[in-house]
Design a protein around this motif. Structure first.
Motif, PDB file in Angstrom:
ATOM      1  N   PHE A 386       0.859  -1.179   0.000  1.00 50.09           N
ATOM      2  CA  PHE A 386       0.000   0.000   0.000  1.00 50.09           C
ATOM      3  C   PHE A 386       0.897   1.231   0.000  1.00 50.09           C
ATOM      4  N   VAL A 387       0.667   2.138  -0.907  1.00 47.41           N
ATOM      5  CA  VAL A 387       1.495   3.328  -1.002  1.00 47.41           C
ATOM      6  C   VAL A 387       0.966   4.393  -0.053  1.00 47.41           C
ATOM      7  N   VAL A 395      13.461   7.173   0.201  1.00 51.84           N
ATOM      8  CA  VAL A 395      14.882   7.494   0.155  1.00 51.84           C
ATOM      9  C   VAL A 395      15.368   7.650  -1.279  1.00 51.84           C
ATOM     10  N   HIS A 396      15.005   6.709  -2.143  1.00 49.58           N
ATOM     11  CA  HIS A 396      15.491   6.706  -3.517  1.00 49.58           C
ATOM     12  C   HIS A 396      14.411   7.127  -4.512  1.00 49.58           C
ATOM     13  N   GLY A 397      13.381   7.765  -4.036  1.00 49.16           N
ATOM     14  CA  GLY A 397      12.264   8.090  -4.906  1.00 49.16           C
ATOM     15  C   GLY A 397      11.174   7.046  -4.743  1.00 49.16           C
ATOM     16  N   ARG A 398       9.936   7.485  -4.892  1.00 46.59           N
ATOM     17  CA  ARG A 398       8.815   6.597  -4.595  1.00 46.59           C
ATOM     18  C   ARG A 398       8.774   5.383  -5.521  1.00 46.59           C
ATOM     19  N   LEU A 399       8.933   5.587  -6.819  1.00 46.93           N
ATOM     20  CA  LEU A 399       8.862   4.463  -7.758  1.00 46.93           C
ATOM     21  C   LEU A 399       9.977   3.467  -7.502  1.00 46.93           C
ATOM     22  N   ARG A 404      11.620  -1.816  -5.375  1.00 53.41           N
ATOM     23  CA  ARG A 404      12.489  -2.562  -4.462  1.00 53.41           C
ATOM     24  C   ARG A 404      11.651  -3.448  -3.532  1.00 53.41           C
ATOM     25  N   GLN A 405      10.528  -2.932  -3.019  1.00 58.34           N
ATOM     26  CA  GLN A 405       9.686  -3.734  -2.140  1.00 58.34           C
ATOM     27  C   GLN A 405       9.042  -4.882  -2.913  1.00 58.34           C
ATOM     28  N   GLU A 423      -2.991   1.390  -4.929  1.00 56.51           N
ATOM     29  CA  GLU A 423      -2.476   2.734  -5.216  1.00 56.51           C
ATOM     30  C   GLU A 423      -0.998   2.700  -5.592  1.00 56.51           C
ATOM     31  N   ALA A 424      -0.581   1.660  -6.286  1.00 49.06           N
ATOM     32  CA  ALA A 424       0.830   1.510  -6.615  1.00 49.06           C
ATOM     33  C   ALA A 424       1.117   2.005  -8.032  1.00 49.06           C
TER      34      ALA A 424
END
Length: 469
Positions: A386-387, A395-399, A404-405, A423-424
Motif C-alpha cells: 500500500f502506497v 529514500v530513492h524516490g517513490r517508484l 524494491r519492495q 495505489e501503486a
C-alpha cells in the motif's frame, strides 16, 4: 511439557517471513496487544501469535467462539488470571522483603493461590468447558483443587491467615543501666488485643474506667509525631527483628509448603498466564463487534475461498451507527486467483482491499472472521503493498522504493501467498506504469480479471489486459 492455551502440541510456532502487513493494515488498532501492560513488563509483539498450523487455528477458533458465547466465563477467567498476576507480583516483592515481611507475603501468597484454585473450580463447575483449550486447562487445574490434600492446605492457610492478621500488639522488654539508659531490649510475646491508653480522660471517652493487662500506665502517643525519621526507623528495625525471630519457625515451615504447592504448580501455568493476555486483547474487540450487531463467523478451512458479507472491522468499530460500513463478498478459486478492482475515486476499492488483508490476518491469528460466513484457505504469506503518499519518506524516490519492495516480495511469494496491491505505480506515467503492472501480473501466473467498469476508458488497465490475455 508446559501447558499452552493457544498453541497445539504439533505447532512449530513459525509462520510468516514478512510482517510488514501488521503496520500496513493497522492491526494494532484492532488488537491492542499491549493495553494494560505494567511498568517494566516486556512489550508484546503481535507477530509472535501468528500461525500457519491448522490444528492451532482450529484450537483457537473454538476457544474464541466459546468465550464469545459465554461472556461470564470470559470475565471469570479474566478475574482468575488477574489473581494469578498478583500472585506472580507477590513472589517478586517477597524476594526483597525482610524476614517478618516475607512471612506476611508468604501467607498472602498461599491465600491468593488457594483463592485462585477455588475460583477456577467454581467457574468450571458452573460452565462445563466445550473447547479443547479450556478442557485442557480444566484438566490441569482439577488435580490441584480436588481431594483431601487441598482441603487440608486450605484449612491450614485459613488458620495461618487468622493468626497473622490477629496480631494487634507486642510488649517489649528493655533493660536500663544506672543512668536509665537502655542497654538491652527484646520482644516478649505477641498479642491479639491492642493496648489502650491509661490516661483518665481517654478512659472517660471510652466509657471504661477499669484497668486490665492491656491498659498502659501512661497515654498512648502516635510515634510519627514524637520521633524523628531516624528514631522511627531504628524502632521499626528493632520491632521487625523481634517479630522475625518469633515468626522464623513459621516461615521455615511455610517455605516447604510454598515450594511444594505454589512454585511447581505455578510454573506449569506461566505460559497460559502470558497467553491469556493475547486472548483478552482479542476478545474485547470481537465482543464489541458482536454487541454492535455485526456478524462474526467460524471459518471453515478449505482449498478455495468463498466469503459472504465481509466488512472492515476497524472502520466498523469506529462507525457511529450500524449499517454505516458496506459488506462485500469474496471468491477465490483455482481458476480465479487474481483480481483487478476498478472504479471511481472514493468508491471503496482500498477499503475492500484492506478488508481482505485483515480477514486473512485474523484467520492466521485463529480468530472468528468479520463476515456472515467464510470458507477460506490458509496462506503462507500476507504481502501488502500500500502506497502511503502522505506519511512516508522515500529514500530513492517513490517508484524506486516501490520496485524494491515488490522485488523483495518476489523472493517470498508462492502460489499459496496473498498479495495485495493498492495505489501503486501512480508515481510514474501511464505507459510505464502499465508496462510494470503487466509484467508483475504476468509473473504471478494465470489471471482471472474481475472489473466493474468499461475498461476501454481506463488506458492503463486496457494496456494491462492486452498484455496478459
Amino acid at each position: 511439557m508446559a501447558y499452552s492455551l493457544i498453541w497445539s502440541d504439533n505447532d512449530p510456532r513459525t509462520s510468516f517471513e514478512d510482517f510488514s502487513f501488521i503496520e500496513a493494515l493497522d492491526l494494532k488498532a484492532l488488537i491492542p496487544i499491549n493495553k494494560g501492560r505494567k511498568l517494566g513488563e516486556k512489550e508484546r509483539e503481535l507477530r509472535e501469535y501468528f500461525t500457519v498450523c491448522r490444528d492451532t487455528l482450529l484450537l483457537r477458533r473454538e476457544l474464541f467462539a466459546e468465550l464469545l458465547e459465554k461472556p461470564e466465563l470470559f470475565f471469570g477467567l479474566e478475574q482468575g488470571f488477574a489473581k494469578l498476576s498478583d500472585l506472580y507480583d507477590l513472589q517478586k516483592e517477597k524476594d526483597s522483603a525482610m524476614t517478618n515481611e516475607r512471612l506476611l507475603y508468604s501467607v498472602k501468597e498461599m491465600e491468593s493461590y488457594v483463592e485462585f484454585l477455588q475460583d477456577m473450580k467454581e467457574l468450571f463447575d458452573r460452565f462445563q468447558p466445550a473447547s479443547k483449550a479450556l478442557q485442557n486447562l480444566h484438566s490441569l487445574l482439577s488435580p490441584l483443587c480436588d481431594g483431601a490434600e487441598f482441603d487440608a492446605l486450605r484449612n491450614a492457610v485459613e488458620q495461618q491467615v487468622h493468626v497473622v492478621r490477629e496480631v494487634k500488639s507486642i510488649p517489649v522488654g528493655i533493660n536500663l543501666n544506672g543512668q536509665l539508659q537502655p542497654t538491652e531490649a527484646g520482644l516478649l510475646e505477641v498479642h491479639t488485643q491492642p493496648f489502650v491508653s491509661g490516661n483518665y480522660l481517654d478512659k472517660l471517652l471510652r466509657l471504661d474506667l477499669k484497668s486490665n493487662d492491656f491498659s498502659c500506665s501512661a497515654p498512648l502517643l502516635p510515634l510519627q509525631h514524637r520521633l524523628t525519621g531516624e528514631e522511627l526507623g531504628s524502632l521499626q528495625a528493632s520491632v521487625n527483628g523481634g517479630l522475625g525471630k518469633v515468626f522464623s519457625s513459621a516461615l521455615r515451615s511455610w517455605s516447604g509448603v510454598i515450594k511444594k504447592h505454589v512454585l511447581g504448580n505455578l510454573h506449569s501455568l506461566l505460559s497460559a498466564f502470558e497467553e491469556w493476555k493475547f486472548v483478552s486483547a482479542v476478545i474485547v474487540p470481537l465482543s464489541e463487534l458482536k454487541q454492535a450487531g455485526y456478524p462474526l463467523c467460524k471459518p471453515l478451512l478449505s482449498e478455495e475461498d468463498t466469503v459472504a458479507g465481509l466488512y472492515h472491522p476497524i472502520l466498523t468499530l469506529a462507525a457511529e451507527r450500524k449499517g454505516a460500513v458496506v459488506q462485500n463478498d469474496l471468491s477465490f478459486s483455482r481458476e480465479r486467483r487474481q483480481y483487478i478492482l476498478t472504479g471511481p475515486n472514493q468508491g471503496g476499492k482500498s477499503i475492500y482491499t484492506q478488508s481482505v488483508g485483515i480477514l486473512y490476518a485474523m484467520l492466521h491469528l485463529g480468530l472468528l472472521l468479520p463476515a456472515e460466513e467464510a470458507q477460506v484457505a490458509p496462506v503462507d504469506a500476507i504481502l501488502v503493498h500500500f502506497v502511503d503518499i502522505r506519511g512516508k519518506s522515500y529514500v530513492h524516490g517513490r517508484l524506486s522504493d516501490e520496485c524494491r519492495q515488490i522485488s523483495e516480495f518476489n523472493r517470498i511469494i508462492t502460489k499459496e501467498s496473498l498479495f495485495l496491491f493498492d495505489e501503486a505505480l501512480s508515481s510514474t506515467d501511464a505507459t510505464e506504469a502499465s508496462a510494470i503492472a503487466a509484467e508483475i501480473l504476468e509473473a504471478y501466473g494465470e489471471i482471472a480479471v474481475n472489473y466493474n467498469r468499461d475498461v476501454e476508458i481506463f488506458p492503463v488497465l486496457n494496456a494491462i489486459f492486452k498484455k496478459i490475455q
